[in-house]
Design an enzyme around this catalytic site. Structure first.
Site, PDB file in Angstrom:
ATOM      1  N   LYS A 207      -1.198  12.185  -9.483  1.00 32.36           N
ATOM      2  CA  LYS A 207      -2.503  12.842  -9.315  1.00 32.36           C
ATOM      3  C   LYS A 207      -2.858  13.698 -10.533  1.00 32.36           C
ATOM      4  CE  LYS A 207      -2.821  11.175  -5.198  1.00 32.36           C
ATOM      5  NZ  LYS A 207      -3.781  10.100  -4.917  1.00 32.36           N
ATOM      6  N   HIS A 227      -9.705   7.187  -7.888  1.00 32.41           N
ATOM      7  CA  HIS A 227      -8.802   7.172  -6.739  1.00 32.41           C
ATOM      8  C   HIS A 227      -9.089   5.894  -5.941  1.00 32.41           C
ATOM      9  CE1 HIS A 227      -7.244   9.584  -2.994  1.00 32.41           C
ATOM     10  NE2 HIS A 227      -6.266   8.922  -3.586  1.00 32.41           N
ATOM     11  N   ALA A 250      -4.884   8.986   2.750  1.00 32.00           N
ATOM     12  CA  ALA A 250      -4.492   8.643   4.119  1.00 32.00           C
ATOM     13  C   ALA A 250      -5.637   8.025   4.936  1.00 32.00           C
ATOM     14  CB  ALA A 250      -3.896   9.869   4.839  1.00 32.00           C
ATOM     15  N   GLY A 252      -6.168   4.547   4.526  1.00 28.99           N
ATOM     16  CA  GLY A 252      -5.893   3.108   4.607  1.00 28.99           C
ATOM     17  C   GLY A 252      -5.969   2.335   3.303  1.00 28.99           C
ATOM     18  N   ASN A 255      -2.910   0.014   3.200  1.00 22.41           N
ATOM     19  CA  ASN A 255      -3.053  -1.106   4.144  1.00 22.41           C
ATOM     20  C   ASN A 255      -4.024  -2.158   3.615  1.00 22.41           C
ATOM     21  OD1 ASN A 255      -1.287   0.133   5.890  1.00 22.41           O
ATOM     22  ND2 ASN A 255      -2.890   1.031   7.182  1.00 22.41           N
ATOM     23  N   ASP A 276      -3.613   3.018  -5.096  1.00 19.58           N
ATOM     24  CA  ASP A 276      -4.044   4.425  -5.118  1.00 19.58           C
ATOM     25  C   ASP A 276      -4.933   4.793  -6.306  1.00 19.58           C
ATOM     26  OD1 ASP A 276      -3.956   6.997  -3.854  1.00 19.58           O
ATOM     27  OD2 ASP A 276      -2.582   7.687  -5.403  1.00 19.58           O
ATOM     28  N   ARG A 365       6.490  10.008   3.827  1.00 19.91           N
ATOM     29  CA  ARG A 365       6.140   9.028   2.797  1.00 19.91           C
ATOM     30  C   ARG A 365       7.268   8.060   2.501  1.00 19.91           C
ATOM     31  NH1 ARG A 365       0.901   9.475   0.153  1.00 19.91           N
ATOM     32  NH2 ARG A 365      -0.057  11.252   1.183  1.00 19.91           N
ATOM     33  N   ARG A 396     -13.541   8.155   6.483  1.00 18.03           N
ATOM     34  CA  ARG A 396     -13.143   8.109   7.891  1.00 18.03           C
ATOM     35  C   ARG A 396     -14.250   8.820   8.649  1.00 18.03           C
ATOM     36  NH1 ARG A 396      -7.883   8.033  10.382  1.00 18.03           N
ATOM     37  NH2 ARG A 396      -6.803   7.659   8.430  1.00 18.03           N
ATOM     38  N   GLY A 490      -6.032  -6.304   9.188  1.00 26.82           N
ATOM     39  CA  GLY A 490      -6.267  -7.643   8.635  1.00 26.82           C
ATOM     40  C   GLY A 490      -7.704  -8.101   8.827  1.00 26.82           C
TER      41      GLY A 490
HETATM   42  C1  OXD Z   1      -2.846  11.245  -1.840  1.00 23.89           C
HETATM   43  C2  OXD Z   1      -1.733  10.353  -2.222  1.00 23.89           C
HETATM   44  O1  OXD Z   1      -2.601  12.349  -1.343  1.00 23.89           O
HETATM   45  O2  OXD Z   1      -2.026   9.253  -2.719  1.00 23.89           O
HETATM   46  O3  OXD Z   1      -3.995  10.856  -2.058  1.00 23.89           O
HETATM   47  O4  OXD Z   1      -0.564  10.718  -2.078  1.00 23.89           O
HETATM   48 MN    MN Z   2      -4.128   9.028  -3.090  1.00 25.63          MN
END
Ligand code: OXD
Ligand code: MN
Length: 580
Positions: A207, A227, A250, A252, A255, A276, A365, A396, A490
């Site tokens: 980050k 990001h 967090a 998704g 995923n 990420d 994690r 979200r 999916g």
């Molecule tokens: C976040 C990570 O917090 O990717 O965004 O860990």
């Molecule tokens: Mn992140």
């Protein structure tokens, strides 16, 4: 190993003279170095070996219970002028920032080893990659950096060749919140972080460098540090489209990056480039190309199972570091949402007792090398990256935002990104479930004033010859009873299929003031258990609620004052007018 680069050698020497470590170790990045560090950490209890039959070469690390997430309130961007950091960042002057944090570093490595980690963000041979050196007293950081970045000898060679690198100084300090600070000095390309061992605060390549410092550098150099996950979608006809998606922490991204197509979409393949962070560069033809600066994943464990993310579930069964998960009686990692096993010990190491709360920490994690991922794209290592066809924003949101809509043009797309809002999650300390604006999912990560960042985004509308189309998705819409309207996981490929069809001019869409929405019949719903009413809710807008939303976006933009780009204000006013 030391270095021929005098600027690096003198920074290391000077740092040692302040932090006073017992010894200095230059990391080579070899597997044997990793193994030896793991052995030492097993011996001193920093790591616990997990069940070797079911989780070979997997380890558990338990953090201090005070140190399990990012700390946005203790994270600063230190620029000479407050306006350059912007209202989106905590700010002090560089002089004040250094003074505050340097006081904490004095003598902090006494009795410890100081590790010097040269690392490269991005493929070693890519012109888009950037290097850094992290100095840390945490062996946990070293082994995580080994899985997450290209680190060691090759990175050092590149640094010595080009001579420039981001300087990141880290110490776990005494882990007290009162003496924890994550300071960024973008004008100096340096970072100082103390008092936390948690990934987002301590793995400085991630980050701190690849987003906060890199976003600042990217603006000066004409690219974007975002990001975003990067994924390749291969159709049954063998056509591959690459898309980059920005969702808050967090929500998704991992995923989606590893999605397994539903049975009713045979022949589709999904390839992971990154989960990420994306660095996006215009190429010589005027296309936007993406690389993933990382080479591993630091993913949220709870909720991972064979249904939600089988690729992740399989990839974390070997050579993985788990942080803050629970344990079964036979020493297997356990987390909420894992379909089998029962917890015997919670994430704090206590006998599991449901009255103490969750067994695994909600922000527990996994750290794992990208090469463990069954859907890893061979192009993730390509120095030239991949061309991006679409940019997708999302958050979200229980209500308001439809399943998917497309921005009408680039400027509108920038407004759509700027207006992203999402419920807060356990990735940061603080209250969970509060809706806040998280523009481009970069609220915690943009290393400069958002107003200047949006102007930078807008500039690509002129400089690129092939503009990616811009979309917004929301997998999290709920009905009045709090049930999710869309199955997600999916089945999200059905929505991505529509996005690709739009990019290829294959489907019409219905025009609304907020953008283009799908006609329900254009979404592939084969074998999907969804009612016509739910589909209608997901593909329409409530004009009254959207009038309120545009008003709220307008108020948010006002907080950026004079620096706000006019084009963004005009977009907001235009849509607000069309809604009324
Ligand atoms: C976040 C990570 O917090 O990717 O965004 O860990
Ligand atoms: Mn992140």
């Amino acid at each position: 190993m030391t270095t021929t680069l005098s600027a690096l050698q003198s920074w290391v020497d000077q740092t040692a003279s302040i932090t006073l470590p017992d010894s200095i170790h230059w990391c080579t990045g070899t597997d044997s170095e990793y193994q030896e560090m793991v052995r030492n950490m097993l011996a001193d209890g920093t790591l616990t070996r997990l069940n070797e039959e079911h989780f070979p070469d997997c380890y558990l690390h338990r953090s201090d219970p005070n140190d399990v997430a990012r700390v946005e309130h203790l994270t600063f961007v230190c620029t000479e002028s407050k306006e350059d950091a912007g209202p989106n960042n905590n700010w002090v002057t560089p002089a004040e920032g250094h003074a505050k944090v340097d006081a904490l570093f004095a003598g902090c490595m006494r009795g410890r080893t100081m590790y010097v980690i040269p690392y490269c963000m991005g493929p070693i041979d890519s012109p888009y990659s950037r290097c850094g050196v992290e100095i840390t007293d945490s062996p946990y950081v070293v082994i995580n950096m080994k899985l997450m970045t290209r680190m060691g000898k090759k990175a050092l060679e590149r640094i010595e060749k080009y001579g420039d690198f981001v300087r990141g100084l880290h110490s776990t300090g005494d882990l007290s919140l009162e003496r924890r600070l994550i300071m960024h000095f973008p004008e100096e390309l340096s970072i100082k972080s103390i008092g936390s061992g948690y990934g987002g605060n301590a793995l400085l390549g991630k980050k701190c460098h690849a987003l906060r410092i890199a976003s600042y550098q990217a603006r000066q150099e004409g690219w974007l540090a975002e990001h975003m996950l990067i994924v390749g979608l291969e159709s049954p006809e063998g056509e591959v489209h690459y898309i980059a998606c920005a969702f808050p922490s967090a929500c998704g991204k991992t995923n989606l990056a590893m999605l397994i197509p539903p049975d009713s979409m045979p022949g589709w393949r999904v390839w992971t480039l990154g989960d990420d962070i994306a660095w996006l560069h215009p190429d010589k033809d005027g296309k936007l190309r993406a690389i993933n600066p990382e080479s591993g994943y630091f993913g949220v464990v709870p909720g991972t199972n064979e249904m939600t993310n089988k690729n992740a579930y399989d990839m974390i069964r070997h050579d993985t570091i788990f942080t803050n998960v629970a344990l079964t009686a036979d020493n297997q990692p356990w987390w909420e949402g894992k379909k089998d096993g029962v917890p015997a010990t919670d994430w704090k190491g206590r006998k599991y007792d449901a009255t103490n709360g969750k067994a695994a920490h909600p922000n527990s994690r996994f750290t794992v090398a990208a090469t463990n991922n069954p859907s890893y794209s061979s192009l993730a290592d390509a120095p030239e990256g991949v061309p991006i066809a679409a940019i997708v924003f999302g958050g979200r949101r229980k209500e308001l935002a439809p399943l998917v809509y497309e921005a009408k043009n680039w400027e509108h797309g920038v407004l759509v990104g700027a207006g992203v809002a999402s419920e807060t999650t356990a990735a940061n300390v603080g209250e969970v479930g509060i809706v806040r604006r998280d523009p481009m999912a970069m609220k915690p990560f943009c290393g400069y004033n958002f107003a200047d960042y949006w102007a930078h985004w807008l500039s690509f509308g002129k400089s690129l010859s092939y503009l990616p189309r811009v979309f917004h998705v929301n997998w999290f819409r709920q009905d009045a009873k709090g049930e999710f309207l869309w199955p997600g996981f999916g089945d999200n490929l059905r929505v991505l299929n529509w996005i690709i069809d739009r990019c290829e001019h294959r489907v019409e869409a219905r025009e609304t003031p907020i953008g283009y929405l799908p006609y329900p019949q254009d979404l592939n719903t084969k074998n999907l258990d969804i009612s016509a009413a739910a589909l209608e809710t997901l593909t329409t807008i409530d004009r009254e609620q959207w009038r309120e939303e545009l008003k709220s976006v307008g108020e948010y933009l006002n907080t950026y004052g004079e620096r706000l780009p006019k084009a963004l204000r005009e977009q907001q006013q235009k849509i607000a007018a069309e809604l009324s």
